[in-house]
Design a protein around this motif. Sequence first.
Motif, PDB file in Angstrom:
ATOM      1  N   LEU A 196       0.812  -1.218   0.000  1.00 13.49           N
ATOM      2  CA  LEU A 196       0.000   0.000   0.000  1.00 13.49           C
ATOM      3  C   LEU A 196       0.847   1.270   0.000  1.00 13.49           C
ATOM      4  O   LEU A 196       0.616   2.195  -0.806  1.00 13.49           O
ATOM      5  N   LEU A 197       1.822   1.364   0.887  1.00 14.81           N
ATOM      6  CA  LEU A 197       2.494   2.638   1.130  1.00 14.81           C
ATOM      7  C   LEU A 197       3.180   3.216  -0.105  1.00 14.81           C
ATOM      8  O   LEU A 197       3.100   4.432  -0.344  1.00 14.81           O
ATOM      9  N   PRO A 198       3.872   2.415  -0.932  1.00  9.37           N
ATOM     10  CA  PRO A 198       4.514   3.026  -2.101  1.00  9.37           C
ATOM     11  C   PRO A 198       3.537   3.593  -3.126  1.00  9.37           C
ATOM     12  O   PRO A 198       3.961   4.304  -4.045  1.00  9.37           O
ATOM     13  N   LYS A 199       2.266   3.287  -2.988  1.00  6.06           N
ATOM     14  CA  LYS A 199       1.261   3.807  -3.921  1.00  6.06           C
ATOM     15  C   LYS A 199       0.656   5.134  -3.467  1.00  6.06           C
ATOM     16  O   LYS A 199      -0.126   5.728  -4.204  1.00  6.06           O
ATOM     17  N   CYS A 200       0.977   5.581  -2.280  1.00  2.00           N
ATOM     18  CA  CYS A 200       0.271   6.720  -1.669  1.00  2.00           C
ATOM     19  C   CYS A 200       0.990   8.034  -1.941  1.00  2.00           C
ATOM     20  O   CYS A 200       2.137   8.232  -1.512  1.00  2.00           O
ATOM     21  N   GLN A 201       0.310   8.955  -2.641  1.00  3.50           N
ATOM     22  CA  GLN A 201       0.885  10.247  -2.958  1.00  3.50           C
ATOM     23  C   GLN A 201       1.157  11.083  -1.706  1.00  3.50           C
ATOM     24  O   GLN A 201       1.971  12.010  -1.755  1.00  3.50           O
ATOM     25  N   ALA A 202       0.479  10.758  -0.595  1.00  7.54           N
ATOM     26  CA  ALA A 202       0.723  11.498   0.652  1.00  7.54           C
ATOM     27  C   ALA A 202       2.165  11.326   1.130  1.00  7.54           C
ATOM     28  O   ALA A 202       2.655  12.127   1.928  1.00  7.54           O
ATOM     29  N   LEU A 203       2.857  10.288   0.652  1.00  6.96           N
ATOM     30  CA  LEU A 203       4.239  10.038   1.064  1.00  6.96           C
ATOM     31  C   LEU A 203       5.247  10.624   0.081  1.00  6.96           C
ATOM     32  O   LEU A 203       6.442  10.350   0.192  1.00  6.96           O
ATOM     33  N   LYS A 204       4.753  11.415  -0.880  1.00  2.65           N
ATOM     34  CA  LYS A 204       5.664  12.046  -1.821  1.00  2.65           C
ATOM     35  C   LYS A 204       6.653  12.931  -1.064  1.00  2.65           C
ATOM     36  O   LYS A 204       6.271  13.719  -0.187  1.00  2.65           O
ATOM     37  N   GLY A 205       7.915  12.776  -1.367  1.00  2.00           N
ATOM     38  CA  GLY A 205       8.941  13.530  -0.655  1.00  2.00           C
ATOM     39  C   GLY A 205       9.568  12.754   0.468  1.00  2.00           C
ATOM     40  O   GLY A 205      10.547  13.207   1.074  1.00  2.00           O
ATOM     41  N   THR A 206       9.022  11.595   0.794  1.00  2.00           N
ATOM     42  CA  THR A 206       9.612  10.728   1.799  1.00  2.00           C
ATOM     43  C   THR A 206       9.582   9.304   1.249  1.00  2.00           C
ATOM     44  O   THR A 206       9.388   9.096   0.055  1.00  2.00           O
ATOM     45  N   THR A 207       9.842   8.322   2.056  1.00  2.84           N
ATOM     46  CA  THR A 207       9.806   6.924   1.633  1.00  2.84           C
ATOM     47  C   THR A 207       8.925   6.135   2.590  1.00  2.84           C
ATOM     48  O   THR A 207       8.720   6.555   3.744  1.00  2.84           O
ATOM     49  N   PRO A 208       8.389   4.990   2.148  1.00  6.57           N
ATOM     50  CA  PRO A 208       7.612   4.160   3.067  1.00  6.57           C
ATOM     51  C   PRO A 208       8.397   3.786   4.321  1.00  6.57           C
ATOM     52  O   PRO A 208       7.850   3.765   5.425  1.00  6.57           O
ATOM     53  N   ARG A 209       9.679   3.500   4.164  1.00  6.28           N
ATOM     54  CA  ARG A 209      10.499   3.147   5.324  1.00  6.28           C
ATOM     55  C   ARG A 209      10.564   4.302   6.317  1.00  6.28           C
ATOM     56  O   ARG A 209      10.361   4.122   7.526  1.00  6.28           O
ATOM     57  N   ALA A 210      10.851   5.505   5.814  1.00  6.13           N
ATOM     58  CA  ALA A 210      10.942   6.670   6.701  1.00  6.13           C
ATOM     59  C   ALA A 210       9.593   6.966   7.344  1.00  6.13           C
ATOM     60  O   ALA A 210       9.531   7.338   8.530  1.00  6.13           O
ATOM     61  N   PHE A 211       8.510   6.830   6.585  1.00  8.13           N
ATOM     62  CA  PHE A 211       7.177   7.061   7.132  1.00  8.13           C
ATOM     63  C   PHE A 211       6.866   6.077   8.259  1.00  8.13           C
ATOM     64  O   PHE A 211       6.406   6.470   9.335  1.00  8.13           O
ATOM     65  N   LEU A 212       7.104   4.787   8.021  1.00  8.52           N
ATOM     66  CA  LEU A 212       6.838   3.799   9.066  1.00  8.52           C
ATOM     67  C   LEU A 212       7.716   4.036  10.287  1.00  8.52           C
ATOM     68  O   LEU A 212       7.270   3.879  11.433  1.00  8.52           O
ATOM     69  N   HIS A 213       8.953   4.409  10.047  1.00  6.26           N
ATOM     70  CA  HIS A 213       9.881   4.590  11.166  1.00  6.26           C
ATOM     71  C   HIS A 213       9.490   5.787  12.029  1.00  6.26           C
ATOM     72  O   HIS A 213       9.392   5.662  13.251  1.00  6.26           O
ATOM     73  N   ARG A 214       9.237   6.956  11.378  1.00  8.00           N
ATOM     74  CA  ARG A 214       8.990   8.168  12.163  1.00  8.00           C
ATOM     75  C   ARG A 214       7.522   8.386  12.483  1.00  8.00           C
ATOM     76  O   ARG A 214       7.131   8.529  13.639  1.00  8.00           O
ATOM     77  N   ASP A 215       6.669   8.425  11.444  1.00  4.14           N
ATOM     78  CA  ASP A 215       5.275   8.818  11.637  1.00  4.14           C
ATOM     79  C   ASP A 215       4.442   7.748  12.327  1.00  4.14           C
ATOM     80  O   ASP A 215       3.397   8.074  12.909  1.00  4.14           O
ATOM     81  N   VAL A 216       4.874   6.499  12.229  1.00  7.96           N
ATOM     82  CA  VAL A 216       4.091   5.425  12.862  1.00  7.96           C
ATOM     83  C   VAL A 216       4.821   4.886  14.077  1.00  7.96           C
ATOM     84  O   VAL A 216       4.366   5.042  15.207  1.00  7.96           O
ATOM     85  N   HIS A 217       5.984   4.263  13.873  1.00  9.29           N
ATOM     86  CA  HIS A 217       6.630   3.617  15.020  1.00  9.29           C
ATOM     87  C   HIS A 217       7.113   4.616  16.062  1.00  9.29           C
ATOM     88  O   HIS A 217       6.742   4.551  17.231  1.00  9.29           O
ATOM     89  N   TRP A 218       7.968   5.566  15.647  1.00  5.25           N
ATOM     90  CA  TRP A 218       8.510   6.506  16.627  1.00  5.25           C
ATOM     91  C   TRP A 218       7.414   7.380  17.224  1.00  5.25           C
ATOM     92  O   TRP A 218       7.359   7.580  18.438  1.00  5.25           O
ATOM     93  N   ALA A 219       6.518   7.902  16.387  1.00  6.51           N
ATOM     94  CA  ALA A 219       5.501   8.833  16.872  1.00  6.51           C
ATOM     95  C   ALA A 219       4.509   8.168  17.812  1.00  6.51           C
ATOM     96  O   ALA A 219       4.108   8.766  18.818  1.00  6.51           O
TER      97      ALA A 219
END
Length: 485
Positions: free
Chosen positions: A336-359
């Motif tokens: 799912l994540l690589p298809k989401c335009q909301a993550l433009k400018g970042t990567t699925p890995r960075a999103f999961l690491h910061r916005d989900v796991h760390w946050a």
Amino acid sequence: MKYSVALAAGAVAAVLLGIAVLPRPIHDTQLVREVRDVFLAAPRLPPLVPRQWDPSELSTATTPQRFFTRDPERARLPLHWTRTHLADRGGGGVLPTMQQGASEFVLARGQETDYERSRTVRRVNATFRQFWGPSTNSSVLSYHTGPLSAWPSDLRAEVGQIDRDFSVHDAPADIRRDRWPASSANVWAGHAGVLATTHFDTSHNFVVQVFGTKRWLLWPPSELPALRLHPSSHPSRRQTRMQLLRRGVNGSRLADGYSRCPAHHEVMGPGDVLYVPPFWAHAVFTEEVGLSLSILSPSWLEAAWARASWYELPFNQLQDSATDRMLAAGVFISTLLPKCQALKGTTPRAFLHRDVHWARHAPISANEDVACSTHYASAELAQCREVLGGDRQRDFIHLIEETSSKVAAVLDREEGSHSFDAAVGRELLAGYVDQLANWAVGEEQMGAFLCCISESLPRSLSINQCPSMCHGTIQALFSWYVLCD
């Protein structure tokens, strides 16, 4: 049973524990000064410029707005309300009340005693006369929030049609007006010293200050990860895990995490009106005993995102197999994540690491740059070793490819002037991932599970590179023993 993931939302429910005689609320001027100083110490965005009341453009407003009201508007507000008036008119009517000795209130939808941050909150039933009556010094603060519709009819009559006066019609074009939920008026009342911890709403929110004074801090959606919210499966969802007030031997100070999150700082008095857009976080401090009315109107954002729950995930046959649930959820998230335009400018890995796991899951003291696997024992991560791979991964990809594309397309939707801001889209995605993880492994193991996924994705994988690149990484994704050694 068919499984789907829906946007978690809902208002705080009052739990009735029987009529109680309340300790009188405190008038601790030192406490009020301390918390006021904490608010003043928060890094600031520019102040809002008050303007004349005009609701016509607010369905598309993306920043808070402050309004002054003229005599015609003020005449429709219950500005004649006072503590004495409410005590006399409400009398022995029941007012569900929350109490604690500390200033900062964290709510958990009736499950406060089950969680550390909300454990000191006690729910009781006061009468209007007890809540609003004359106060003496005490160590207990009292706080009420609930629908205006539950108040005595004679007091409701004095408010008039405030829910209509401050409503916003923001339905998607394909939803008939008569099927769109009506706006609702809610009461927020507290004694001096009460602090509603940082949280956000998904609806349009007009706040009318009726009497007393309240201080507000308002953060844009881009700051939500840094505010360290609870997972969307938690009873305190949409509230921060991070205390705003940090108590020490010399009194209260601003918690360290907030020093990196600039906010609008507004002081609201009787007759002031504040508009808070969906997904703007806010903390509210009652500086002197007071009451405000909050009119919530459903937003296009929450209605449009609800479509994601229309797409049933093909997991109904997996309810009895823990390893299959882990495999299915992990493959779906990674697809799912690589298809989401909301993550433009970042990567699925960075999103999961910061916005989900760390946050949402890492300890509050954790540095966001540290590998998330450092937070878990090898035994926790070792559960991943049993997850199967190979051809079964290909079967899952085939099943979920269409569904993941439909969910991603929801966040790309545009309608007139409406669209999903990237920060709002990331917040909604984080909640969606949370719920998938909770279904797969349960609340206790969500952090380790999401950590394994984030650290198994390649650092360079960006949006729109799935499934061609994703499939190669899924083999590594479920060879989690690499992380466990």
